[in-house]
Scaffold this motif. Structure first.
Motif, PDB file in Angstrom:
ATOM      1  N   MET A  18       0.750  -1.090  -0.047  1.00 26.98           N
ATOM      2  CA  MET A  18       0.065  -0.139   0.219  1.00 26.98           C
ATOM      3  C   MET A  18       0.988   1.316   0.155  1.00 26.98           C
ATOM      4  SD  MET A  18      -3.063  -0.632  -0.251  1.00 26.98           S
ATOM      5  CE  MET A  18      -4.372   0.451  -0.175  1.00 26.98           C
ATOM      6  N   SER A  19       0.424   2.299  -0.642  1.00 25.03           N
ATOM      7  CA  SER A  19       0.973   3.415  -0.745  1.00 25.03           C
ATOM      8  C   SER A  19       0.499   4.777  -0.047  1.00 25.03           C
ATOM      9  CB  SER A  19       1.317   3.919  -2.321  1.00 25.03           C
ATOM     10  OG  SER A  19      -0.038   4.377  -2.727  1.00 25.03           O
ATOM     11  N   ASP A  20       1.417   5.612  -0.018  1.00 29.73           N
ATOM     12  CA  ASP A  20       0.503   6.808   0.646  1.00 29.73           C
ATOM     13  C   ASP A  20      -0.031   7.566  -0.365  1.00 29.73           C
ATOM     14  OD1 ASP A  20       1.989   6.349   3.245  1.00 29.73           O
ATOM     15  OD2 ASP A  20       3.642   7.661   2.678  1.00 29.73           O
ATOM     16  N   TRP A  21      -0.042   7.336  -1.622  1.00 25.95           N
ATOM     17  CA  TRP A  21      -0.833   7.996  -2.537  1.00 25.95           C
ATOM     18  C   TRP A  21      -2.615   7.454  -2.431  1.00 25.95           C
ATOM     19  CZ3 TRP A  21       0.120  10.902  -7.216  1.00 25.95           C
ATOM     20  CH2 TRP A  21       1.457  11.328  -7.341  1.00 25.95           C
ATOM     21  N   THR A  22      -3.458   8.396  -2.688  1.00 27.71           N
ATOM     22  CA  THR A  22      -4.672   8.302  -2.696  1.00 27.71           C
ATOM     23  C   THR A  22      -5.209   8.697  -4.129  1.00 27.71           C
ATOM     24  OG1 THR A  22      -5.298  10.506  -1.922  1.00 27.71           O
ATOM     25  CG2 THR A  22      -5.126   8.670  -0.264  1.00 27.71           C
ATOM     26  N   TRP A  23      -6.500   8.367  -4.202  1.00 27.63           N
ATOM     27  CA  TRP A  23      -7.000   8.715  -5.855  1.00 27.63           C
ATOM     28  C   TRP A  23      -8.500   9.257  -5.430  1.00 27.63           C
ATOM     29  CZ3 TRP A  23     -11.204   6.572  -7.809  1.00 27.63           C
ATOM     30  CH2 TRP A  23     -11.753   5.570  -6.957  1.00 27.63           C
ATOM     31  N   GLU A  24      -8.718   9.953  -6.431  1.00 30.90           N
ATOM     32  CA  GLU A  24     -10.323  10.665  -6.091  1.00 30.90           C
ATOM     33  C   GLU A  24     -10.660  11.039  -7.574  1.00 30.90           C
ATOM     34  OE1 GLU A  24      -9.751  15.048  -4.760  1.00 30.90           O
ATOM     35  OE2 GLU A  24      -9.059  13.445  -3.434  1.00 30.90           O
ATOM     36  N   TYR A  25     -11.942  10.939  -7.670  1.00 27.74           N
ATOM     37  CA  TYR A  25     -12.598  11.559  -8.967  1.00 27.74           C
ATOM     38  C   TYR A  25     -12.671  12.917  -8.918  1.00 27.74           C
ATOM     39  CZ  TYR A  25     -14.483   6.836  -9.746  1.00 27.74           C
ATOM     40  OH  TYR A  25     -14.626   5.366  -9.746  1.00 27.74           O
ATOM     41  N   GLU A  26     -12.485  13.432 -10.249  1.00 28.33           N
ATOM     42  CA  GLU A  26     -12.442  15.075 -10.325  1.00 28.33           C
ATOM     43  C   GLU A  26     -13.373  15.302 -11.619  1.00 28.33           C
ATOM     44  OE1 GLU A  26     -11.950  18.805  -9.824  1.00 28.33           O
ATOM     45  OE2 GLU A  26     -11.057  17.295  -8.453  1.00 28.33           O
ATOM     46  N   PRO A  27     -14.531  16.015 -11.222  1.00 27.76           N
ATOM     47  CA  PRO A  27     -14.746  16.646 -10.133  1.00 27.76           C
ATOM     48  C   PRO A  27     -15.587  16.019  -9.376  1.00 27.76           C
ATOM     49  CG  PRO A  27     -16.542  17.147 -11.950  1.00 27.76           C
ATOM     50  CD  PRO A  27     -15.425  16.374 -12.361  1.00 27.76           C
ATOM     51  N   ASP A  28     -16.248  14.777  -9.463  1.00 26.19           N
ATOM     52  CA  ASP A  28     -16.647  14.055  -8.507  1.00 26.19           C
ATOM     53  C   ASP A  28     -17.109  12.486  -9.185  1.00 26.19           C
ATOM     54  OD1 ASP A  28     -19.518  14.397  -9.556  1.00 26.19           O
ATOM     55  OD2 ASP A  28     -19.626  15.992  -8.364  1.00 26.19           O
ATOM     56  N   ALA A  29     -17.719  11.579  -8.414  1.00 28.06           N
ATOM     57  CA  ALA A  29     -17.786  10.183  -9.143  1.00 28.06           C
ATOM     58  C   ALA A  29     -18.951  10.460  -9.925  1.00 28.06           C
ATOM     59  CB  ALA A  29     -18.136   9.169  -7.954  1.00 28.06           C
ATOM     60  N   ASP A  30     -20.171  11.175  -9.710  1.00 30.03           N
ATOM     61  CA  ASP A  30     -21.271  11.210 -10.490  1.00 30.03           C
ATOM     62  C   ASP A  30     -20.732  11.875 -12.089  1.00 30.03           C
ATOM     63  OD1 ASP A  30     -23.133  10.367  -8.591  1.00 30.03           O
ATOM     64  OD2 ASP A  30     -23.651  12.565  -7.879  1.00 30.03           O
ATOM     65  N   HIS A  31     -19.960  12.805 -12.259  1.00 31.19           N
ATOM     66  CA  HIS A  31     -19.560  13.133 -13.315  1.00 31.19           C
ATOM     67  C   HIS A  31     -18.636  12.051 -13.948  1.00 31.19           C
ATOM     68  CE1 HIS A  31     -20.738  17.160 -11.619  1.00 31.19           C
ATOM     69  NE2 HIS A  31     -21.059  17.361 -12.931  1.00 31.19           N
ATOM     70  N   VAL A  32     -17.885  11.374 -13.215  1.00 32.89           N
ATOM     71  CA  VAL A  32     -16.994  10.543 -14.060  1.00 32.89           C
ATOM     72  C   VAL A  32     -17.382   9.250 -14.309  1.00 32.89           C
ATOM     73  CG1 VAL A  32     -14.357   9.815 -13.750  1.00 32.89           C
ATOM     74  CG2 VAL A  32     -14.809  11.908 -13.024  1.00 32.89           C
ATOM     75  N   VAL A  33     -18.178   8.588 -13.255  1.00 35.86           N
ATOM     76  CA  VAL A  33     -18.257   7.297 -13.500  1.00 35.86           C
ATOM     77  C   VAL A  33     -19.836   6.918 -13.329  1.00 35.86           C
ATOM     78  CG1 VAL A  33     -16.233   6.220 -13.050  1.00 35.86           C
ATOM     79  CG2 VAL A  33     -17.727   6.637 -11.128  1.00 35.86           C
ATOM     80  N   GLY A  34     -20.631   8.292 -13.025  1.00 36.96           N
ATOM     81  CA  GLY A  34     -22.069   8.132 -13.006  1.00 36.96           C
ATOM     82  C   GLY A  34     -22.633   7.278 -14.301  1.00 36.96           C
ATOM     83  N   GLY A  35     -23.621   6.407 -14.030  1.00 35.87           N
ATOM     84  CA  GLY A  35     -24.242   5.619 -15.077  1.00 35.87           C
ATOM     85  C   GLY A  35     -23.734   4.433 -15.255  1.00 35.87           C
TER      86      GLY A  35
END
Length: 91
Positions: free
Chosen positions: A1-18
């Motif tokens: 495991m790393s110290d790096w994290t990840w996130e959706y930009e701008p948010d999950a609904d915009h990136v993977v919604g649907g």
């Protein structure tokens, strides 16, 4: 495991919604692997003259393409866009 994290930009609904939950889980797993790879690539502190933000990158795996940016100073991978091609052999 790393110290790096990840996130959706701008948010999950915009990136993977649907997308189906199974596909979203695949994207989440891929994003974590990309964040772990960034942790190896950027071991140590960035120098003062580095911006800390890489350009937009892409990575394809199976039927997924993920576009992302790495922010070295914050140790975060930002998932910007995802494209998934359905399998024609499945419903």
């Amino acid at each position: 495991m790393s110290d790096w994290t990840w996130e959706y930009e701008p948010d999950a609904d915009h990136v993977v919604g649907g997308l189906a939950p199974r596909i979203r889980a695949d994207v989440d797993a891929l994003a974590q692997r990309l964040a772990d790879a960034a942790a190896v690539r950027y071991s140590g502190e960035p120098s003062d003259h580095e911006s800390g933000v890489s350009g937009i990158r892409d990575h394809a795996e199976g039927r997924l393409i993920v576009w992302y940016m790495e922010h070295r100073r914050l140790a975060v991978l930002l998932v910007l866009r995802v494209q998934h091609w359905p399998d024609p052999d499945q419903d």
